[in-house]
Design an enzyme around this catalytic site. Structure first.
Site, PDB file in Angstrom:
ATOM      1  CG  ASP A 226       0.303  -4.061   2.734  1.00 51.09           C
ATOM      2  OD1 ASP A 226       0.893  -3.543   1.768  1.00 51.09           O
ATOM      3  OD2 ASP A 226      -0.526  -3.441   3.433  1.00 51.09           O
TER       4      ASP A 226
ATOM      5  CB  SER B 222       2.773   1.928   6.203  1.00 48.79           C
ATOM      6  OG  SER B 222       1.490   1.898   6.747  1.00 48.79           O
TER       7      SER B 222
ATOM      8  CG  HIS C 245      -0.563   0.256   2.491  1.00 50.59           C
ATOM      9  ND1 HIS C 245      -0.296  -0.725   3.424  1.00 50.59           N
ATOM     10  CD2 HIS C 245      -0.302   1.419   3.134  1.00 50.59           C
ATOM     11  CE1 HIS C 245       0.086  -0.175   4.557  1.00 50.59           C
ATOM     12  NE2 HIS C 245       0.090   1.125   4.411  1.00 50.59           N
TER      13      HIS C 245
END
Ligand code: ARG
Length: 713
Positions: free
Chosen positions: A221, A648, A85
């Site tokens: 991810d 992230s 992402h």
């Protein structure tokens, strides 16, 4: 009597005493603040091995990716891993109906096939220095906030310049603890970054928005990029002659996996937390701002989704925008729920009660801190109506793409003749980028939906003038108004904007000035510009109060261990691998496996498709060296570290500093932790690094990438 004392003590305890896991710590202060604690929890490294400016240390392997995410070096040849992402914008930018890397994934089988990513940067931290005394020397509350800000800004600029003169580094002085402390960050920024690999969405975004912010999770991810440097290993603009950057440190990757209670740490760039707000601020977020934003985004996403489902082209154009808007939409919804469940306002009021009790018993504190809380109350009361209008505005009017785009042409009108040629180049690039991901039919629907929400929810006295036109000239018919604007405005048509730019000279300014979308944009932005000054007076006052409160909290309630709120600077958080009890009778295990991916598989849902190849590997149990002792491929695990957006892609390291995972989310029960940390509920969701390796090696067959890495047993 005894019982009440007990309860009071418990409340005091739970709201003041920090769980070992709470906190995002400044790497240069680990020795002083955290080393002992970390080693007690099982860490085998010294603070010096984690952060050192004179020799290579773990911090050298950590990077800030594209300004908003984290990544970590995993080879001697510039290779790094971050989240899918985080790479999503780049994967989307390189995608088209013919090359749909979102759907199919992308793998460069050799360095020549890697894709350049113009505009994307990677930043390493060279050193961190406490510059508080230099910044704050002689400054106190007797000067205005504006004056204070400008002095601090000027001193910061000077320090930044002095610290980088004669080097290729860049530097930033950042405020900590709401302006009570300042740190200098000297950084090295690379501009030639290339995309190396990304799994298909059916792995990298498996579970989609349904599973986003949720545990248990089965998302692969991750994405891979490479940093390039010039032949002297220094940052350089893109050039085919550049070579893979050799960083001082890269992370060895552990194939061992993690066990419950294992020590782990996360190194990265958390973006923003606000853990020390007064109760009024929490109330404003929980009851006013978050609900407005959730409502407006629900409508925006519905409009976009409808068109994305109908057309592949629109789906690709809006994929990245949609993901960004929906990510925060869901987060705010979770935040409201979490703050309600945790009784966030009351918890803050309890802290305030203790604070005031102690302050009122001490005459010196009374004089200095006695009015902070009542001043907060007054200021937030005044701020709330403005905040409400601005939240509606930013999530509705400002969400309409044509209005923002038209408004950006104001700067072209204002450009001085001698700068016009350069400006036009920038505008042309901006125009290309805008239309690449724009569909005017979709935006027209959004236009109607957003203006209606604003009109129906905001007091008439706070309506920009164009609403009067809609009422008088169009009899409140928003569709008709939209029809007219989109038909007459040049800003809905790539051809028209590009011919304006190609033949532009100052006398063409009237084309812009008479454009209906531009006129509308001026009416909207002019209105918000006009309430800006009153809003700033209040937010300045609140900043000052927050700074004083932060300072006073440390003095008045010194038994708590304070860490600075996240501000996009490098931090370390640590904790342990740990499940949790999310609801009554619901215990969550600490890891998920490929079996769970197959359990969730649903070929009729766009979010839960499983690629055939992955399914086959599962059937044949072709896991290679990536299976756990239990014979399964582990996909993700959770640990108690304190993280937030910006983390992230962060490396998750074991007690010896080996890479065991990549952080990619927080859990639903813990979403409120940016405002109110609750150690029993908050978990970081982490990709098991072995799942990434399995996908790269067995699914994509990109074996030479694995050969670059240093795997340890
Ligand atoms: N919640 C994640 C974060 O904020 C982002 C996940 C993106 N995935 C998605 N389905 N939108 O870091």
């Amino acid at each position: 009597m005894k019982k009440t004392i007990c309860i009071a003590f418990l409340i005091l305890n739970s709201s003041f005493l920090i769980f070992a896991e709470e906190g995002m710590w400044i790497p240069s202060l680990l020795k002083a603040l955290n080393e002992t604690d970390m080693q007690k929890l099982g860490c085998k490294l010294s603070a010096d091995e984690i952060y050192n400016i004179n020799k290579s240390s773990l911090k050298d392997g950590v990077l800030q990716f594209a300004g908003g995410c984290t990544g970590e070096m995993i080879s001697a040849e510039g290779l790094f891993i971050t989240n899918h992402h985080c790479g999503y914008g780049q994967i989307q930018a390189h995608s088209s109906v013919d090359h749909d890397y979102l759907t199919n994934g992308f793998w460069a089988m050799n360095k020549k096939d890697e894709l350049t990513c113009p505009g994307i940067t990677v930043t390493f931290i060279v050193r961190i220095e406490d510059v508080t005394s230099k910044i704050l020397d002689g400054i106190d509350n007797s000067i205005s906030e504006t004056k204070r800000d400008s002095i601090i800004m000027a001193r910061g600029k000077k320090i930044e310049k002095e610290s980088t003169d004669g080097t290729h580094y860049n530097a930033r002085v950042k405020s900590f603890f709401y302006g009570n402390e300042f740190y200098l960050f000297v950084m090295e920024t690379f501009k030639d970054v290339r995309m190396v690999g990304a799994p298909p969405e059916s792995i990298g975004k498996f579970g989609g928005d349904t599973d986003n912010w949720m545990w248990p999770r089965h998302t692969g991810d991750f994405s891979l990029f490479r940093v390039y440097a010039d032949k002297d290993n220094n940052p350089a603009d893109y050039s085919p002659d550049n070579v893979p950057f050799k960083q001082r440190y890269f992370f060895p990757i552990s194939l061992k996996g993690v066990q419950e209670n294992d020590f782990t740490m996360v190194f990265g760039f958390p973006g923003r937390t606000t853990e020390y707000l007064p109760s009024e601020a929490v109330e404003l977020i929980q009851k006013v701002s978050d609900p407005i934003k959730v409502k407006a985004r629900t409508a925006r996403l519905a409009v976009w989704e409808e068109d994305m489902k109908k057309s592949t082209e629109v789906r690709i154009k809006y994929a990245s925008k949609y993901a960004g808007v929906s990510n925060y939409h869901k987060k705010w919804a979770g935040e409201i729920r979490g703050l309600e469940r945790a009784d966030g306002i009351k918890v803050k009021q309890e802290i305030e009660k203790t604070f005031m009790e102690r302050v009122s018993k001490n005459p010196e504190w009374s004089k200095k801190y006695g009015t902070i809380l009542s001043d907060f109350e007054t200021a937030y009361k005044k701020l709330t109506p403005y905040q409400k209008v601005l939240d509606y505005y930013s999530e509705t009017i400002n969400a309409i793409e044509i209005i923002k785009f038209a408004n950006s042409y104001r700067s072209l009108i204002d450009t001085k003749p001698e700068e016009l040629a350069k400006k036009l180049e920038a505008m042309k690039a901006g125009e290309k980028a805008f239309f690449k991901d724009y569909n005017s039919g979709t935006d027209k629907k959004l236009f109607v939906a957003m203006l209606k929400i604003y009109y129906e929810n905001v007091d008439k006295s706070m309506h920009p003038d164009f609403f009067k036109t809609i009422e008088s000239k169009y009899k409140g018919d928003y569709e008709k108004y939209a029809e007219k604007i989109f038909k007459k405005s040049i800003f809905s048509s790539e051809g028209k904007v590009s011919s304006l730019l190609n033949g532009y000279s100052a006398d063409k300014a009237k084309v812009i000035k008479n454009d209906p979308a531009y006129i509308l944009a001026q009416s909207a932005f002019g209105f918000y510009g006009s309430i800006g000054p009153q809003y700033s007076v209040l937010t300045n006052e609140i900043s000052r109060l927050q700074r004083d409160y932060m300072y006073a909290l440390k003095v008045v309630i010194p038994e708590k261990k304070y860490y600075p709120d996240a501000n996009s600077t490098l931090r370390l958080s640590y904790g342990k691998v740990d499940g949790y009890e999310g609801r009554d009778a619901v215990e969550f295990n600490y890891y998920t496996t490929l079996d769970g991916v197959i359990e969730k598989e649903d070929s009729t849902s766009s979010e839960f498709k499983v690629p055939k190849k992955l399914h086959d590997l599962y059937e044949k149990k072709e896991y290679g060296q990536y299976a756990d002792k239990d014979g399964k491929v582990h996909v993700a695990f959770i640990a108690s570290q304190h993280i937030t957006g910006g983390n992230s892609g962060s490396p998750v390291l074991d007690a010896s500093g080996n890479l065991v995972g990549v952080a990619f989310d927080s859990n639903w029960e813990g979403v409120q932790s940016d405002i109110m940390y609750d150690g029993s509920q908050v978990r970081a969701i982490i990709l098991d690094i072995r799942y990434a390796l399995f996908v790269i090696d067995k699914f994509a067959g990109d074996t030479q990438l694995v050969k670059e890495m240093k795997l340890v047993q």
